[in-house]
Design a protein around this motif. Structure first.
Motif, PDB file in Angstrom:
ATOM      1  N   GLY A  85       0.798  -1.214   0.000  1.00 13.77           N
ATOM      2  CA  GLY A  85       0.000   0.000   0.000  1.00 13.77           C
ATOM      3  C   GLY A  85       0.834   1.269   0.000  1.00 13.77           C
ATOM      4  O   GLY A  85       2.064   1.249  -0.077  1.00 13.77           O
ATOM      5  N   ILE A  86       0.136   2.391   0.120  1.00 17.33           N
ATOM      6  CA  ILE A  86       0.750   3.703  -0.009  1.00 17.33           C
ATOM      7  C   ILE A  86       1.737   3.991   1.122  1.00 17.33           C
ATOM      8  O   ILE A  86       2.613   4.842   0.983  1.00 17.33           O
ATOM      9  N   GLU A  87       1.628   3.278   2.253  1.00 19.57           N
ATOM     10  CA  GLU A  87       2.578   3.484   3.339  1.00 19.57           C
ATOM     11  C   GLU A  87       3.745   2.504   3.273  1.00 19.57           C
ATOM     12  O   GLU A  87       4.571   2.454   4.187  1.00 19.57           O
ATOM     13  N   GLY A  88       3.826   1.691   2.220  1.00 19.15           N
ATOM     14  CA  GLY A  88       4.911   0.725   2.094  1.00 19.15           C
ATOM     15  C   GLY A  88       6.272   1.407   1.992  1.00 19.15           C
ATOM     16  O   GLY A  88       6.370   2.607   1.748  1.00 19.15           O
ATOM     17  N   PRO A  89       7.360   0.629   2.146  1.00 13.78           N
ATOM     18  CA  PRO A  89       8.696   1.223   2.182  1.00 13.78           C
ATOM     19  C   PRO A  89       9.124   1.899   0.888  1.00 13.78           C
ATOM     20  O   PRO A  89       9.974   2.792   0.902  1.00 13.78           O
ATOM     21  N   ASN A  90       8.560   1.502  -0.241  1.00  8.20           N
ATOM     22  CA  ASN A  90       8.924   2.102  -1.523  1.00  8.20           C
ATOM     23  C   ASN A  90       7.925   3.183  -1.935  1.00  8.20           C
ATOM     24  O   ASN A  90       8.270   4.354  -2.065  1.00  8.20           O
ATOM     25  N   SER A  91       6.672   2.783  -2.125  1.00  8.65           N
ATOM     26  CA  SER A  91       5.651   3.747  -2.541  1.00  8.65           C
ATOM     27  C   SER A  91       5.431   4.821  -1.483  1.00  8.65           C
ATOM     28  O   SER A  91       5.018   5.946  -1.797  1.00  8.65           O
ATOM     29  N   GLY A  92       5.731   4.492  -0.227  1.00  6.69           N
ATOM     30  CA  GLY A  92       5.568   5.463   0.844  1.00  6.69           C
ATOM     31  C   GLY A  92       6.483   6.664   0.748  1.00  6.69           C
ATOM     32  O   GLY A  92       6.299   7.653   1.473  1.00  6.69           O
ATOM     33  N   LEU A  93       7.459   6.617  -0.163  1.00  9.94           N
ATOM     34  CA  LEU A  93       8.339   7.774  -0.348  1.00  9.94           C
ATOM     35  C   LEU A  93       7.585   8.990  -0.886  1.00  9.94           C
ATOM     36  O   LEU A  93       8.107  10.108  -0.833  1.00  9.94           O
ATOM     37  N   ILE A  94       6.350   8.786  -1.370  1.00 10.84           N
ATOM     38  CA  ILE A  94       5.550   9.937  -1.785  1.00 10.84           C
ATOM     39  C   ILE A  94       5.308  10.864  -0.595  1.00 10.84           C
ATOM     40  O   ILE A  94       5.104  12.077  -0.759  1.00 10.84           O
ATOM     41  N   GLY A  95       5.363  10.309   0.612  1.00  5.97           N
ATOM     42  CA  GLY A  95       5.206  11.133   1.804  1.00  5.97           C
ATOM     43  C   GLY A  95       6.292  12.179   1.937  1.00  5.97           C
ATOM     44  O   GLY A  95       6.042  13.290   2.434  1.00  5.97           O
ATOM     45  N   LYS A  96       7.495  11.858   1.474  1.00 10.09           N
ATOM     46  CA  LYS A  96       8.586  12.825   1.498  1.00 10.09           C
ATOM     47  C   LYS A  96       8.290  13.981   0.540  1.00 10.09           C
ATOM     48  O   LYS A  96       8.565  15.154   0.837  1.00 10.09           O
ATOM     49  N   VAL A  97       7.726  13.661  -0.605  1.00  7.05           N
ATOM     50  CA  VAL A  97       7.358  14.701  -1.575  1.00  7.05           C
ATOM     51  C   VAL A  97       6.311  15.635  -0.961  1.00  7.05           C
ATOM     52  O   VAL A  97       6.402  16.861  -1.072  1.00  7.05           O
ATOM     53  N   LEU A  98       5.316  15.051  -0.308  1.00 11.09           N
ATOM     54  CA  LEU A  98       4.278  15.858   0.319  1.00 11.09           C
ATOM     55  C   LEU A  98       4.856  16.760   1.411  1.00 11.09           C
ATOM     56  O   LEU A  98       4.447  17.916   1.560  1.00 11.09           O
ATOM     57  N   ALA A  99       5.828  16.235   2.168  1.00 11.30           N
ATOM     58  CA  ALA A  99       6.461  17.048   3.204  1.00 11.30           C
ATOM     59  C   ALA A  99       7.202  18.231   2.591  1.00 11.30           C
ATOM     60  O   ALA A  99       7.164  19.351   3.135  1.00 11.30           O
ATOM     61  N   LEU A 100       7.876  18.015   1.473  1.00 15.60           N
ATOM     62  CA  LEU A 100       8.565  19.113   0.786  1.00 15.60           C
ATOM     63  C   LEU A 100       7.575  20.145   0.270  1.00 15.60           C
ATOM     64  O   LEU A 100       7.830  21.352   0.316  1.00 15.60           O
ATOM     65  N   LEU A 101       6.426  19.688  -0.208  1.00 19.52           N
ATOM     66  CA  LEU A 101       5.407  20.616  -0.703  1.00 19.52           C
ATOM     67  C   LEU A 101       4.825  21.446   0.440  1.00 19.52           C
ATOM     68  O   LEU A 101       4.528  22.633   0.276  1.00 19.52           O
ATOM     69  N   ARG A 102       4.661  20.829   1.612  1.00 19.76           N
ATOM     70  CA  ARG A 102       4.081  21.551   2.743  1.00 19.76           C
ATOM     71  C   ARG A 102       4.951  22.724   3.186  1.00 19.76           C
ATOM     72  O   ARG A 102       4.442  23.746   3.628  1.00 19.76           O
ATOM     73  N   LYS A 103       6.250  22.570   3.072  1.00 19.70           N
ATOM     74  CA  LYS A 103       7.131  23.628   3.579  1.00 19.70           C
ATOM     75  C   LYS A 103       7.673  24.529   2.468  1.00 19.70           C
ATOM     76  O   LYS A 103       8.486  25.412   2.730  1.00 19.70           O
ATOM     77  N   ALA A 104       7.211  24.334   1.245  1.00 19.57           N
ATOM     78  CA  ALA A 104       7.715  25.140   0.126  1.00 19.57           C
ATOM     79  C   ALA A 104       7.257  26.593   0.260  1.00 19.57           C
ATOM     80  O   ALA A 104       6.069  26.863   0.463  1.00 19.57           O
ATOM     81  N   ASP A 105       8.190  27.529   0.159  1.00 19.67           N
ATOM     82  CA  ASP A 105       7.843  28.956   0.166  1.00 19.67           C
ATOM     83  C   ASP A 105       7.074  29.326  -1.099  1.00 19.67           C
ATOM     84  O   ASP A 105       6.116  30.103  -1.056  1.00 19.67           O
ATOM     85  N   VAL A 106       7.533  28.775  -2.221  1.00 19.51           N
ATOM     86  CA  VAL A 106       6.855  28.982  -3.500  1.00 19.51           C
ATOM     87  C   VAL A 106       6.488  27.608  -4.053  1.00 19.51           C
ATOM     88  O   VAL A 106       7.366  26.875  -4.520  1.00 19.51           O
ATOM     89  N   PRO A 107       5.234  27.205  -3.987  1.00 18.27           N
ATOM     90  CA  PRO A 107       4.862  25.867  -4.461  1.00 18.27           C
ATOM     91  C   PRO A 107       4.977  25.775  -5.975  1.00 18.27           C
ATOM     92  O   PRO A 107       4.974  26.795  -6.673  1.00 18.27           O
ATOM     93  N   PRO A 108       5.072  24.569  -6.513  1.00 17.63           N
ATOM     94  CA  PRO A 108       5.080  24.434  -7.974  1.00 17.63           C
ATOM     95  C   PRO A 108       3.761  24.902  -8.571  1.00 17.63           C
ATOM     96  O   PRO A 108       2.698  24.802  -7.934  1.00 17.63           O
ATOM     97  N   ALA A 109       3.836  25.422  -9.781  1.00 23.15           N
ATOM     98  CA  ALA A 109       2.593  25.795 -10.473  1.00 23.15           C
ATOM     99  C   ALA A 109       1.761  24.554 -10.767  1.00 23.15           C
ATOM    100  O   ALA A 109       0.533  24.591 -10.722  1.00 23.15           O
ATOM    101  N   TRP A 110       2.461  23.453 -11.058  1.00 24.26           N
ATOM    102  CA  TRP A 110       1.789  22.189 -11.362  1.00 24.26           C
ATOM    103  C   TRP A 110       2.542  21.034 -10.704  1.00 24.26           C
ATOM    104  O   TRP A 110       3.777  21.040 -10.651  1.00 24.26           O
ATOM    105  N   LEU A 111       1.807  20.050 -10.262  1.00 23.05           N
ATOM    106  CA  LEU A 111       2.352  18.797  -9.743  1.00 23.05           C
ATOM    107  C   LEU A 111       1.792  17.666 -10.591  1.00 23.05           C
ATOM    108  O   LEU A 111       0.574  17.559 -10.765  1.00 23.05           O
TER     109      LEU A 111
END
Length: 385
Positions: A85-111
């Motif tokens: 599932g989404i919390e697995g050791p590989n696919s769960g790395l999307i959580g790191k992306v979400l953490a980077l998006l949360r703290k971004a001063d200027v978010p991407p125009a598109w994801l």
């Protein structure tokens, strides 16, 4: 209509399928992040001038604005994978992306996220439900769609989910605004057919006038190219790695790293099998280069709470969600026949591989073309003699 050019940051970049499609549409690759050493070497050769990082877990921040692409690992979300599932050791790395998006001063125009369609069904849709909720909490509106790469003309059946999100724009007209409709069933009529010789018990991985989805092979980097039945010559063959690259939309030789890694051939199959279809990426990249009016939503079709999600849907950061009735074919580009597509010398499927597949097939209750079995038996006999 004026076109817009964005800078692109690619996470889990592999050998750059998403990013090459964006480059062809006029966008510029600025930064790439990929864990695999050999794939990073490919990226350094193909995207000269781009900053290349090696581990998404060590990134402190993302470039501001532009487009962020992430074909995040599918091992835990794949039907043939470990299904953690989404919390697995590989696919769960999307959580790191979400953490980077949360703290971004200027978010991407598109994801733009990419993964396998099984994620919509696994654990009653828990993965897609969790992911879209996280995006909404950050402030993104989103849309996703299951797309078959066959729509873009290359003879490979390859279904993938593209999820497009933005805090500034409406993703619906970009991702959902074109629809060709369902493709008619292709009859065999003498066409070459692709199949997986590693199967035969419960399925064939069968594709008429196409190959089934290219795979990355085993965890030991053992290549697992599909086989192809050529009825006109009665041959059972496997494609060359160069044609596998072309089936993904790359030019032949894209992953040729012989001067870098003497054992690279097996690695090449793995990298190509993991790649995103360049032509599919190029389609959405062209659409992102155009400014669209805000999409007017029709009647809402609620998304299920305790079962898998549909093949296409959208949601707003603060507001409605809805399933969408669109096909997996946004367009229909002229398609090449598999037999005539192959440009490089094929290899005969080995006697061991063909014989094992034949034994599994004849012991199963699967339905198959009788002429296929005749040619398969003939092939085994010739290879064994």
């Amino acid at each position: 209509m004026p076109r817009i050019s964005y800078g692109v940051t690619g996470l889990f970049a592999g050998v750059g399928g998403l990013e090459e499609g964006f480059r062809r549409a006029g966008h510029e690759t600025e930064m790439l992040c990929e864990y695999d050493e050999v794939a990073r070497h490919v990226l350094s050769q193909r995207f000269k001038g781009a900053i290349i990082k090696h581990d998404v877990r060590r990134l402190k921040s993302l470039p501001g604005g532009g487009i962020l692409t992430a074909g995040f690992p599918c091992q835990d979300l794949s039907q043939a994978g470990q299904r953690r599932g989404i919390e697995g050791p590989n696919s769960g790395l999307i959580g790191k992306v979400l953490a980077l998006l949360r703290k971004a001063d200027v978010p991407p125009a598109w994801l733009l996220l990419e993964n396998v369609p099984f994620m919509l069904k696994l654990d009653k849709g828990h993965g897609i439900r969790w992911l879209t909720k996280q995006l909404e909490e950050i402030g993104f509106s989103w849309a996703y769609r299951t797309i078959d790469a066959l729509a873009f003309g290359l003879p490979q059946r390859r279904r993938r989910v593209l999820l497009l999100a933005s805090m500034q724009h409406d993703p619906r007209p970009v991702l959902l605004g074109e629809d060709y409709g369902s493709e008619k069933k292709v009859e065999r009529e003498g066409h070459a057919c692709g199949f997986y010789w590693t199967e035969g018990n419960t399925g064939l991985g069968w594709a008429i006038d196409a190959i089934p989805p290219l795979k990355s092979g085993s965890a030991l980097h053992i290549p697992s190219p599909p086989a192809i039945w050529l009825p006109e010559t009665h041959a059972i063959v496997t494609p060359a790695i160069e044609d596998a690259e072309r089936l993904q939309g790359f030019p032949a030789g894209w992953t040729n790293v012989d001067g870098y890694d003497s054992k690279a051939r097996r690695r090449r199959w793995r990298m190509v099998g993991n790649a995103v279809s360049v032509k599919m990426s190029e389609w959405i990249a062209h659409r992102l280069a155009i400014s669209y009016p805000v999409h007017e939503a029709g009647a809402l079709a609620p998304l299920p709470e305790e079962e898998g999600w549909p093949s296409a849907a959208w949601g707003q950061a603060k507001g409605a969600r809805s399933r969408v009735n669109v096909s997996e074919w946004p367009v229909k580009q002229p398609r090449q026949h598999l037999a005539s597509f192959l440009e490089y010398p094929t290899a005969q499927l080995s006697s061991k591989a063909a014989g094992g597949f034949l034994r599994r097939l004849t012991a199963s209750s699967l339905r198959y073309d009788p002429a296929f079995r005749v040619d398969l038996e003939r092939h085994v006999a010739l290879q064994s003699s």
